[in-house]
Design a protein around this motif. Structure first.
Motif, PDB file in Angstrom:
ATOM      1  N   ARG A   1      41.470 -46.505  -3.052  1.00 34.76           N
ATOM      2  CA  ARG A   1      41.917 -47.876  -2.800  1.00 34.76           C
ATOM      3  C   ARG A   1      42.318 -48.524  -4.127  1.00 34.76           C
ATOM      4  O   ARG A   1      41.520 -48.541  -5.065  1.00 34.76           O
ATOM      5  CB  ARG A   1      40.813 -48.685  -2.132  1.00 34.76           C
ATOM      6  CG  ARG A   1      41.174 -50.146  -1.879  1.00 34.76           C
ATOM      7  CD  ARG A   1      40.110 -50.857  -1.060  1.00 34.76           C
ATOM      8  NE  ARG A   1      40.054 -50.328   0.306  1.00 34.76           N
ATOM      9  CZ  ARG A   1      39.144 -50.715   1.207  1.00 34.76           C
ATOM     10  NH1 ARG A   1      38.224 -51.620   0.890  1.00 34.76           N
ATOM     11  NH2 ARG A   1      39.157 -50.197   2.420  1.00 34.76           N
ATOM     12  N   ASP A   2      43.544 -49.013  -4.175  1.00 41.00           N
ATOM     13  CA  ASP A   2      44.052 -49.687  -5.376  1.00 41.00           C
ATOM     14  C   ASP A   2      43.855 -48.827  -6.625  1.00 41.00           C
ATOM     15  O   ASP A   2      43.478 -49.315  -7.700  1.00 41.00           O
ATOM     16  CB  ASP A   2      43.358 -51.040  -5.570  1.00 41.00           C
ATOM     17  CG  ASP A   2      43.597 -51.985  -4.402  1.00 41.00           C
ATOM     18  OD1 ASP A   2      44.688 -51.923  -3.808  1.00 41.00           O
ATOM     19  OD2 ASP A   2      42.689 -52.768  -4.065  1.00 41.00           O
ATOM     20  N   GLY A   3      44.092 -47.521  -6.465  1.00 38.46           N
ATOM     21  CA  GLY A   3      44.032 -46.610  -7.602  1.00 38.46           C
ATOM     22  C   GLY A   3      42.656 -46.084  -7.940  1.00 38.46           C
ATOM     23  O   GLY A   3      42.517 -45.231  -8.834  1.00 38.46           O
ATOM     24  N   THR A   4      41.625 -46.564  -7.279  1.00 37.99           N
ATOM     25  CA  THR A   4      40.253 -46.124  -7.555  1.00 37.99           C
ATOM     26  C   THR A   4      39.751 -45.251  -6.417  1.00 37.99           C
ATOM     27  O   THR A   4      39.894 -45.612  -5.245  1.00 37.99           O
ATOM     28  CB  THR A   4      39.311 -47.334  -7.734  1.00 37.99           C
ATOM     29  OG1 THR A   4      39.793 -48.144  -8.804  1.00 37.99           O
ATOM     30  CG2 THR A   4      37.892 -46.879  -8.045  1.00 37.99           C
ATOM     31  N   VAL A   5      39.152 -44.113  -6.764  1.00 42.12           N
ATOM     32  CA  VAL A   5      38.623 -43.183  -5.769  1.00 42.12           C
ATOM     33  C   VAL A   5      37.137 -43.476  -5.549  1.00 42.12           C
ATOM     34  O   VAL A   5      36.354 -43.505  -6.496  1.00 42.12           O
ATOM     35  CB  VAL A   5      38.818 -41.724  -6.217  1.00 42.12           C
ATOM     36  CG1 VAL A   5      38.139 -40.767  -5.234  1.00 42.12           C
ATOM     37  CG2 VAL A   5      40.304 -41.398  -6.330  1.00 42.12           C
ATOM     38  N   HIS A   6      36.757 -43.670  -4.296  1.00 37.23           N
ATOM     39  CA  HIS A   6      35.374 -43.971  -3.936  1.00 37.23           C
ATOM     40  C   HIS A   6      34.836 -42.872  -3.019  1.00 37.23           C
ATOM     41  O   HIS A   6      35.489 -42.537  -2.019  1.00 37.23           O
ATOM     42  CB  HIS A   6      35.285 -45.299  -3.175  1.00 37.23           C
ATOM     43  CG  HIS A   6      35.868 -46.468  -3.888  1.00 37.23           C
ATOM     44  ND1 HIS A   6      35.156 -47.243  -4.782  1.00 37.23           N
ATOM     45  CD2 HIS A   6      37.122 -47.008  -3.834  1.00 37.23           C
ATOM     46  CE1 HIS A   6      35.932 -48.207  -5.244  1.00 37.23           C
ATOM     47  NE2 HIS A   6      37.125 -48.089  -4.685  1.00 37.23           N
TER      48      HIS A   6
ATOM     49  N   GLY B   1      47.120 -49.138   3.228  1.00 37.91           N
ATOM     50  CA  GLY B   1      47.312 -48.775   1.834  1.00 37.91           C
ATOM     51  C   GLY B   1      46.265 -47.819   1.302  1.00 37.91           C
ATOM     52  O   GLY B   1      46.466 -47.196   0.249  1.00 37.91           O
ATOM     53  N   ASP B   2      45.128 -47.702   1.984  1.00 41.29           N
ATOM     54  CA  ASP B   2      44.113 -46.732   1.577  1.00 41.29           C
ATOM     55  C   ASP B   2      44.640 -45.311   1.739  1.00 41.29           C
ATOM     56  O   ASP B   2      45.546 -45.052   2.535  1.00 41.29           O
ATOM     57  CB  ASP B   2      42.848 -46.876   2.442  1.00 41.29           C
ATOM     58  CG  ASP B   2      42.035 -48.117   2.120  1.00 41.29           C
ATOM     59  OD1 ASP B   2      42.295 -48.756   1.079  1.00 41.29           O
ATOM     60  OD2 ASP B   2      41.131 -48.442   2.917  1.00 41.29           O
ATOM     61  N   GLU B   3      44.027 -44.397   1.004  1.00 41.63           N
ATOM     62  CA  GLU B   3      44.255 -42.977   1.209  1.00 41.63           C
ATOM     63  C   GLU B   3      42.908 -42.317   1.508  1.00 41.63           C
ATOM     64  O   GLU B   3      41.922 -42.548   0.814  1.00 41.63           O
ATOM     65  CB  GLU B   3      44.886 -42.333  -0.027  1.00 41.63           C
ATOM     66  CG  GLU B   3      46.295 -42.822  -0.305  1.00 41.63           C
ATOM     67  CD  GLU B   3      46.914 -42.123  -1.506  1.00 41.63           C
ATOM     68  OE1 GLU B   3      46.964 -40.879  -1.503  1.00 41.63           O
ATOM     69  OE2 GLU B   3      47.323 -42.828  -2.433  1.00 41.63           O
ATOM     70  N   VAL B   4      42.890 -41.514   2.555  1.00 36.72           N
ATOM     71  CA  VAL B   4      41.672 -40.847   3.014  1.00 36.72           C
ATOM     72  C   VAL B   4      41.724 -39.369   2.639  1.00 36.72           C
ATOM     73  O   VAL B   4      42.759 -38.711   2.815  1.00 36.72           O
ATOM     74  CB  VAL B   4      41.532 -40.979   4.551  1.00 36.72           C
ATOM     75  CG1 VAL B   4      40.370 -40.135   5.075  1.00 36.72           C
ATOM     76  CG2 VAL B   4      41.362 -42.434   4.946  1.00 36.72           C
ATOM     77  N   TYR B   5      40.617 -38.872   2.130  1.00 31.83           N
ATOM     78  CA  TYR B   5      40.467 -37.443   1.843  1.00 31.83           C
ATOM     79  C   TYR B   5      39.182 -36.946   2.504  1.00 31.83           C
ATOM     80  O   TYR B   5      38.100 -37.502   2.271  1.00 31.83           O
ATOM     81  CB  TYR B   5      40.368 -37.179   0.346  1.00 31.83           C
ATOM     82  CG  TYR B   5      41.601 -37.505  -0.454  1.00 31.83           C
ATOM     83  CD1 TYR B   5      42.546 -36.517  -0.755  1.00 31.83           C
ATOM     84  CD2 TYR B   5      41.835 -38.802  -0.916  1.00 31.83           C
ATOM     85  CE1 TYR B   5      43.678 -36.822  -1.499  1.00 31.83           C
ATOM     86  CE2 TYR B   5      42.967 -39.102  -1.659  1.00 31.83           C
ATOM     87  CZ  TYR B   5      43.883 -38.107  -1.949  1.00 31.83           C
ATOM     88  OH  TYR B   5      45.002 -38.413  -2.686  1.00 31.83           O
TER      89      TYR B   5
END
Length: 265
Positions: free
Chosen positions: A157-162, A234-238
């Motif tokens: 999210r917004d360039g940060t991976v959580h 806008g999120d990316e899910v892995y």
């Protein structure tokens, strides 16, 4: 792999603490299980050929479409098994034969007032996600390839991976291998329409006894970010399954790693 004629079923409550974190434990307060750590039941997320909302093919690969309404959607990082279903002459399920496994996002909306689990599980095309490859199941028992796999998940999210779900070994599932298979067969034959659960044998009949099932076997517990944050556009899910002796829990591909990567819209 074409899954449009394959029934989609999920397992509820097969990883410690997931239901509590998801706020869904109360839904199952009247469901009696055979053991304290047993899953709560099976739910449908895709019923091929039906005209209801569950008849819409919902499994995507690279895009996750959120509902148009306020959804409170969370990733549910899971392993999915593609299984042959073996029936007897009376259409009772007598065997499940796992062929392949992959990663799965059983994305779920936290919907107030939903009477059935399935009402939170599918809202249209691309409401689920599936990994980039299938790994053959050499044996669905201890000593097989799945012994070596871990499951992890992240949201960027917004360039940060959580971290979204905890990094967990597949052997950490409450019910796995022969114990899970026996339980699944029993529930497919005997589960009644009760509380949040549905009669699976009736669904199999309505779908004209499909030859195969895609079974998502339960979501891991959430990491702190996953427990406290719903998905947003806008999120990316892995969702990643990796071989503990050959891979690292990163986004780099490898022959033994399965990566599901979805952009949320």
């Amino acid at each position: 792999m074409d899954l449009k004629n394959v029934i989609g079923l999920g397992v509820a409550g097969n990883f410690a603490h997931h239901l509590e974190q998801a706020g869904e434990l109360k839904d199952f307060e009247n469901v009696i299980t055979e053991a304290p750590d047993a899953p709560k039941g099976i739910f449908p997320f895709y019923l091929p050929g039906l005209s209801t909302f569950l008849g819409t093919y919902c499994i995507g690969t690279d895009t996750l479409v959120l509902p148009e309404y306020e959804a409170n959607a969370q990733v549910e990082p899971e392993i999915a098994l593609l299984c042959d279903i073996v029936y007897d002459n009376d259409h009772g399920v007598i065997d499940l034969q796992p062929l392949f496994f992959t990663t799965f996002n059983d994305c779920t909306i936290r919907k107030e007032g939903a009477k059935k689990i399935s009402e939170k599980k599918s809202w249209g095309p691309n409401s689920k996600g599936i990994g980039d490859k299938w790994i053959p199941v050499d044996r669905f028992s201890e000593g097989g390839v799945m012994d070596n796999y871990h499951l992890c998940s992240f949201v960027k999210r917004d360039g940060t991976v959580h971290p979204y779900g905890v990094d967990a070994p597949l052997l950490g599932y409450s019910y796995f291998y022969e114990k899970l298979k026996k339980w699944l067969i029993e529930k497919m034959n005997t589960q009644e329409d009760f509380g949040p659960l549905e009669n699976i044998s009736e669904h199999l009949k309505a779908c004209h006894y499909p030859a195969q099932a895609l079974i998502s076997i339960g979501a891991t517990a959430y990491a702190e970010f996953g427990e406290k944050h719903y998905l947003q556009s806008g999120d990316e899910v892995y969702v990643i399954a990796y071989h503990k002796e050959k891979d690292e829990p990163t986004f780099d591909s490898s022959p033994t790693k399965i990566i599901l990567h979805q952009k949320v819209v």
